[in-house]
Design a protein around this motif. Structure first.
Motif, PDB file in Angstrom:
ATOM      1  N   VAL A  52      78.746 -18.368   4.808  1.00  0.00           N
ATOM      2  CA  VAL A  52      79.644 -19.064   5.729  1.00  0.00           C
ATOM      3  C   VAL A  52      80.148 -18.129   6.823  1.00  0.00           C
ATOM      4  O   VAL A  52      80.169 -18.475   8.002  1.00  0.00           O
ATOM      5  CB  VAL A  52      80.826 -19.694   4.953  1.00  0.00           C
ATOM      6  CG1 VAL A  52      81.924 -20.141   5.882  1.00  0.00           C
ATOM      7  CG2 VAL A  52      80.331 -20.863   4.116  1.00  0.00           C
ATOM      8  N   ARG A  53      80.547 -16.927   6.426  1.00  0.00           N
ATOM      9  CA  ARG A  53      81.158 -16.015   7.388  1.00  0.00           C
ATOM     10  C   ARG A  53      80.162 -15.343   8.327  1.00  0.00           C
ATOM     11  O   ARG A  53      80.499 -15.033   9.463  1.00  0.00           O
ATOM     12  CB  ARG A  53      81.975 -14.961   6.651  1.00  0.00           C
ATOM     13  CG  ARG A  53      83.191 -15.564   5.968  1.00  0.00           C
ATOM     14  CD  ARG A  53      83.963 -14.523   5.232  1.00  0.00           C
ATOM     15  NE  ARG A  53      85.137 -15.099   4.577  1.00  0.00           N
ATOM     16  CZ  ARG A  53      85.942 -14.400   3.822  1.00  0.00           C
ATOM     17  NH1 ARG A  53      85.723 -13.119   3.594  1.00  0.00           N
ATOM     18  NH2 ARG A  53      86.988 -14.983   3.264  1.00  0.00           N
ATOM     19  N   THR A  54      78.948 -15.096   7.848  1.00  0.00           N
ATOM     20  CA  THR A  54      77.960 -14.424   8.700  1.00  0.00           C
ATOM     21  C   THR A  54      76.950 -15.391   9.297  1.00  0.00           C
ATOM     22  O   THR A  54      76.273 -15.054  10.260  1.00  0.00           O
ATOM     23  CB  THR A  54      77.186 -13.349   7.917  1.00  0.00           C
ATOM     24  OG1 THR A  54      76.461 -13.979   6.850  1.00  0.00           O
ATOM     25  CG2 THR A  54      78.114 -12.282   7.392  1.00  0.00           C
ATOM     26  N   TYR A 110      75.521  -4.899  -4.659  1.00  0.00           N
ATOM     27  CA  TYR A 110      74.684  -5.183  -3.498  1.00  0.00           C
ATOM     28  C   TYR A 110      75.507  -5.872  -2.410  1.00  0.00           C
ATOM     29  O   TYR A 110      75.472  -5.486  -1.244  1.00  0.00           O
ATOM     30  CB  TYR A 110      73.483  -6.045  -3.903  1.00  0.00           C
ATOM     31  CG  TYR A 110      72.607  -6.431  -2.740  1.00  0.00           C
ATOM     32  CD1 TYR A 110      71.747  -5.503  -2.171  1.00  0.00           C
ATOM     33  CD2 TYR A 110      72.660  -7.703  -2.189  1.00  0.00           C
ATOM     34  CE1 TYR A 110      70.952  -5.839  -1.091  1.00  0.00           C
ATOM     35  CE2 TYR A 110      71.866  -8.047  -1.121  1.00  0.00           C
ATOM     36  CZ  TYR A 110      71.020  -7.113  -0.578  1.00  0.00           C
ATOM     37  OH  TYR A 110      70.243  -7.450   0.501  1.00  0.00           O
ATOM     38  N   PHE A 111      76.283  -6.884  -2.808  1.00  0.00           N
ATOM     39  CA  PHE A 111      77.134  -7.571  -1.834  1.00  0.00           C
ATOM     40  C   PHE A 111      78.158  -6.620  -1.231  1.00  0.00           C
ATOM     41  O   PHE A 111      78.431  -6.676  -0.036  1.00  0.00           O
ATOM     42  CB  PHE A 111      77.844  -8.764  -2.468  1.00  0.00           C
ATOM     43  CG  PHE A 111      77.083 -10.051  -2.346  1.00  0.00           C
ATOM     44  CD1 PHE A 111      76.901 -10.646  -1.113  1.00  0.00           C
ATOM     45  CD2 PHE A 111      76.537 -10.655  -3.462  1.00  0.00           C
ATOM     46  CE1 PHE A 111      76.195 -11.820  -0.985  1.00  0.00           C
ATOM     47  CE2 PHE A 111      75.826 -11.831  -3.344  1.00  0.00           C
ATOM     48  CZ  PHE A 111      75.652 -12.419  -2.109  1.00  0.00           C
ATOM     49  N   SER A 112      78.734  -5.755  -2.050  1.00  0.00           N
ATOM     50  CA  SER A 112      79.717  -4.811  -1.543  1.00  0.00           C
ATOM     51  C   SER A 112      79.100  -3.873  -0.506  1.00  0.00           C
ATOM     52  O   SER A 112      79.738  -3.524   0.487  1.00  0.00           O
ATOM     53  CB  SER A 112      80.301  -4.010  -2.704  1.00  0.00           C
ATOM     54  OG  SER A 112      81.250  -3.087  -2.237  1.00  0.00           O
ATOM     55  N   ALA A 113      77.850  -3.483  -0.731  1.00  0.00           N
ATOM     56  CA  ALA A 113      77.179  -2.560   0.187  1.00  0.00           C
ATOM     57  C   ALA A 113      76.811  -3.230   1.513  1.00  0.00           C
ATOM     58  O   ALA A 113      76.837  -2.595   2.563  1.00  0.00           O
ATOM     59  CB  ALA A 113      75.932  -1.989  -0.469  1.00  0.00           C
ATOM     60  N   ILE A 114      76.469  -4.527   1.473  1.00  0.00           N
ATOM     61  CA  ILE A 114      76.036  -5.195   2.711  1.00  0.00           C
ATOM     62  C   ILE A 114      77.158  -5.986   3.381  1.00  0.00           C
ATOM     63  O   ILE A 114      76.942  -6.557   4.449  1.00  0.00           O
ATOM     64  CB  ILE A 114      74.835  -6.133   2.444  1.00  0.00           C
ATOM     65  CG1 ILE A 114      75.229  -7.317   1.554  1.00  0.00           C
ATOM     66  CG2 ILE A 114      73.673  -5.368   1.861  1.00  0.00           C
ATOM     67  CD1 ILE A 114      74.214  -8.422   1.506  1.00  0.00           C
ATOM     68  N   PRO A 116      79.939  -7.115   5.678  1.00  0.00           N
ATOM     69  CA  PRO A 116      80.341  -6.632   7.009  1.00  0.00           C
ATOM     70  C   PRO A 116      81.750  -6.036   7.002  1.00  0.00           C
ATOM     71  O   PRO A 116      82.642  -6.525   6.309  1.00  0.00           O
ATOM     72  CB  PRO A 116      80.298  -7.892   7.878  1.00  0.00           C
ATOM     73  CG  PRO A 116      79.415  -8.848   7.136  1.00  0.00           C
ATOM     74  CD  PRO A 116      79.578  -8.533   5.688  1.00  0.00           C
ATOM     75  N   ALA A 117      81.927  -4.976   7.774  1.00  0.00           N
ATOM     76  CA  ALA A 117      83.208  -4.260   7.791  1.00  0.00           C
ATOM     77  C   ALA A 117      84.328  -5.102   8.389  1.00  0.00           C
ATOM     78  O   ALA A 117      85.489  -4.937   8.024  1.00  0.00           O
ATOM     79  CB  ALA A 117      83.058  -2.956   8.573  1.00  0.00           C
ATOM     80  N   ASP A 118      84.004  -6.020   9.312  1.00  0.00           N
ATOM     81  CA  ASP A 118      85.046  -6.813   9.954  1.00  0.00           C
ATOM     82  C   ASP A 118      85.490  -8.021   9.124  1.00  0.00           C
ATOM     83  O   ASP A 118      86.417  -8.716   9.509  1.00  0.00           O
ATOM     84  CB  ASP A 118      84.583  -7.264  11.339  1.00  0.00           C
ATOM     85  CG  ASP A 118      83.310  -8.096  11.278  1.00  0.00           C
ATOM     86  OD1 ASP A 118      82.555  -7.967  10.299  1.00  0.00           O
ATOM     87  OD2 ASP A 118      83.069  -8.859  12.230  1.00  0.00           O
ATOM     88  N   LEU A 119      84.845  -8.255   7.973  1.00  0.00           N
ATOM     89  CA  LEU A 119      85.219  -9.371   7.103  1.00  0.00           C
ATOM     90  C   LEU A 119      85.976  -8.850   5.886  1.00  0.00           C
ATOM     91  O   LEU A 119      85.611  -7.826   5.309  1.00  0.00           O
ATOM     92  CB  LEU A 119      83.975 -10.121   6.624  1.00  0.00           C
ATOM     93  CG  LEU A 119      83.158 -10.828   7.697  1.00  0.00           C
ATOM     94  CD1 LEU A 119      81.951 -11.479   7.068  1.00  0.00           C
ATOM     95  CD2 LEU A 119      83.989 -11.863   8.435  1.00  0.00           C
ATOM     96  N   ALA A 120      87.015  -9.566   5.514  1.00  0.00           N
ATOM     97  CA  ALA A 120      87.804  -9.166   4.344  1.00  0.00           C
ATOM     98  C   ALA A 120      87.080  -9.578   3.061  1.00  0.00           C
ATOM     99  O   ALA A 120      86.538 -10.681   2.965  1.00  0.00           O
ATOM    100  CB  ALA A 120      89.178  -9.825   4.398  1.00  0.00           C
TER     101      ALA A 120
END
Length: 137
Positions: A52-54, A110-114, A116-120
């Motif tokens: 949803v966010r990306t 895996y999700f933590s590594a990918i 995005p930095a601008d999403l909480a």
């Protein structure tokens, strides 16, 4: 059942029960099963939030390479990516049983590594550390 086994049963019905045939049993039970179910729900939520966010639904062709900590896994980074995407595919099909706790932990990393930095990161899901605590010691 293989064709060879069917022919053997047809010729000799005594082979119907073999001593080496193991009974099928669930691989997880009790608290492990509850933990796997909770992790599976977290993964489904992470997958949905990421999409949803990306605007990107992770597939084999568009998923980024895993660049997070390895936690002494006996896999390379490409294998961690494949295991995580395989777990996501099974969860999307409604097959929660294919996701064990270690697979869910790997997919969460895996999700933590990918991510995005601008999403909480979701507050109710614990985020794995960005570095391996065992490597730092």
């Amino acid at each position: 059942m293989s064709l060879r086994r069917k022919l053997a049963l047809l010729l000799c019905p005594d082979l119907a029960v073999l001593p080496y045939d193991r009974p099928l049993a669930p691989r997880l039970a009790g608290p492990e099963l509850a933990e796997a179910a909770a992790r599976a729900k977290e993964l489904c939520r992470l997958d949905l939030l990421y999409a949803v966010r990306t605007g990107v639904v992770l597939t084999w062709s568009n998923a980024p390479q895993y660049e997070g900590p390895m936690y002494q896994w006996p896999h390379d980074r490409q294998r961690v990516r494949r295991i995580s995407l395989g777990a996501l595919e099974r969860l999307r099909k409604g097959k929660q049983q294919g996701v064990r706790p270690i697979t869910a932990f790997m997919a969460c990393n895996y999700f933590s590594a990918i991510w995005p930095a601008d999403l909480a990161w979701p507050a109710d899901i614990p985020r794995p550390p960005k570095s391996n605590p065992q490597e730092a010691a």
